[in-house]
Design a protein around this motif. Sequence first.
Motif, PDB file in Angstrom:
ATOM      1  N   ILE A  88      11.200  -7.734   2.079  1.00  0.00           N
ATOM      2  CA  ILE A  88      11.204  -7.871   3.536  1.00  0.00           C
ATOM      3  C   ILE A  88      10.780  -6.563   4.200  1.00  0.00           C
ATOM      4  CG2 ILE A  88      12.704  -8.186   5.549  1.00  0.00           C
ATOM      5  CD1 ILE A  88      14.345 -10.147   3.815  1.00  0.00           C
ATOM      6  N   LEU A  89      11.377  -5.456   3.742  1.00  0.00           N
ATOM      7  CA  LEU A  89      11.049  -4.150   4.317  1.00  0.00           C
ATOM      8  C   LEU A  89       9.590  -3.784   4.049  1.00  0.00           C
ATOM      9  CD1 LEU A  89      14.296  -2.155   3.404  1.00  0.00           C
ATOM     10  CD2 LEU A  89      13.708  -3.200   5.600  1.00  0.00           C
ATOM     11  N   LYS A 107       4.928   5.429   0.072  1.00  0.00           N
ATOM     12  CA  LYS A 107       6.191   5.867  -0.522  1.00  0.00           C
ATOM     13  C   LYS A 107       7.187   4.715  -0.706  1.00  0.00           C
ATOM     14  CE  LYS A 107       5.997  10.493   1.610  1.00  0.00           C
ATOM     15  NZ  LYS A 107       6.641  11.378   2.623  1.00  0.00           N
ATOM     16  N   ILE A 108       6.763   3.501  -0.458  1.00  0.00           N
ATOM     17  CA  ILE A 108       7.695   2.372  -0.512  1.00  0.00           C
ATOM     18  C   ILE A 108       8.457   2.340  -1.837  1.00  0.00           C
ATOM     19  CG2 ILE A 108       7.886  -0.143  -0.579  1.00  0.00           C
ATOM     20  CD1 ILE A 108       5.614  -0.283   1.453  1.00  0.00           C
ATOM     21  N   ASP A 109       7.750   2.366  -2.949  1.00  0.00           N
ATOM     22  CA  ASP A 109       8.412   2.266  -4.254  1.00  0.00           C
ATOM     23  C   ASP A 109       9.333   3.451  -4.546  1.00  0.00           C
ATOM     24  OD1 ASP A 109       7.254  -0.188  -4.669  1.00  0.00           O
ATOM     25  OD2 ASP A 109       5.657   0.557  -5.969  1.00  0.00           O
ATOM     26  N   LEU A 117      12.429   3.165  -2.086  1.00  0.00           N
ATOM     27  CA  LEU A 117      13.309   1.999  -2.136  1.00  0.00           C
ATOM     28  C   LEU A 117      13.797   1.643  -3.542  1.00  0.00           C
ATOM     29  CD1 LEU A 117      11.586  -0.381   0.449  1.00  0.00           C
ATOM     30  CD2 LEU A 117      13.365   1.324   0.831  1.00  0.00           C
ATOM     31  N   ASP A 118      12.998   1.894  -4.559  1.00  0.00           N
ATOM     32  CA  ASP A 118      13.386   1.476  -5.912  1.00  0.00           C
ATOM     33  C   ASP A 118      14.695   2.095  -6.401  1.00  0.00           C
ATOM     34  OD1 ASP A 118      11.268  -0.219  -6.039  1.00  0.00           O
ATOM     35  OD2 ASP A 118      10.069   0.991  -7.424  1.00  0.00           O
ATOM     36  N   PRO A 119      14.983   3.380  -6.127  1.00  0.00           N
ATOM     37  CA  PRO A 119      16.272   3.921  -6.573  1.00  0.00           C
ATOM     38  C   PRO A 119      17.468   3.164  -5.991  1.00  0.00           C
ATOM     39  CG  PRO A 119      14.780   5.714  -6.040  1.00  0.00           C
ATOM     40  CD  PRO A 119      14.113   4.452  -5.570  1.00  0.00           C
TER      41      PRO A 119
END
Length: 205
Positions: A112-113, A91-93, A96-98
């Motif tokens: 980094i995260l 679920k990283i993208d 975090l992308d928003p």
Amino acid sequence: MIMTDFFQVAEERRSTKVYNPEVEIPREELVEILQVAGKAPSAWNLQHWQFLVFDRKEVQERLLPIAYNQQQVVDASAVVAVLGDLEADKKIDPVLDPSIERGEMTPELKEILSKQIKGAYSRDLYPRDAAFSNASLAAMQLMLAAKAKGWDTCPIGGFNPSALVSQFNVSERYLPIMLITIGKPLKEARKTDRLDIRNLIDWAE
């Protein structure tokens, strides 16, 4: 009745096991409760949970033997199976992308995260531990949200996880954590005592 005082909600929430089977809960209200549950904290905000909802008597009847024939499973207005996500790192993208698009996070911080997350998920026991701990936070928030909206709940750990997975085609990505019944009580839940909290506190030195 909606309660807005947190301490009243926490004080009055009890595990209800005898429900009125005639009461239905609207799906819209279930979604509202689950939206609040989904605001629970989680590591890196990965939201390590999935909710499998049983709100029709025919599916609750199929769940009954999986929950070792606990009558509350069919009498409740709904049952929520809280599932832990063993692959929350995927679920990283979407998580975090928003924040990057809104200017609240730099691409450098995301990198980094991402490295932290991938490092954690490379450890053998971490995905399972994270699924349990983070999904349990959402489960508790679900029960408090339900109580605030006038519904009683009961967490159930006594069920057959492998049978749940098989009967309801749960992806191997998800780990069954607990069942939570939701409904209106036919009788008041039994009051339980609590240990003196001072006996459960150690002060670090």
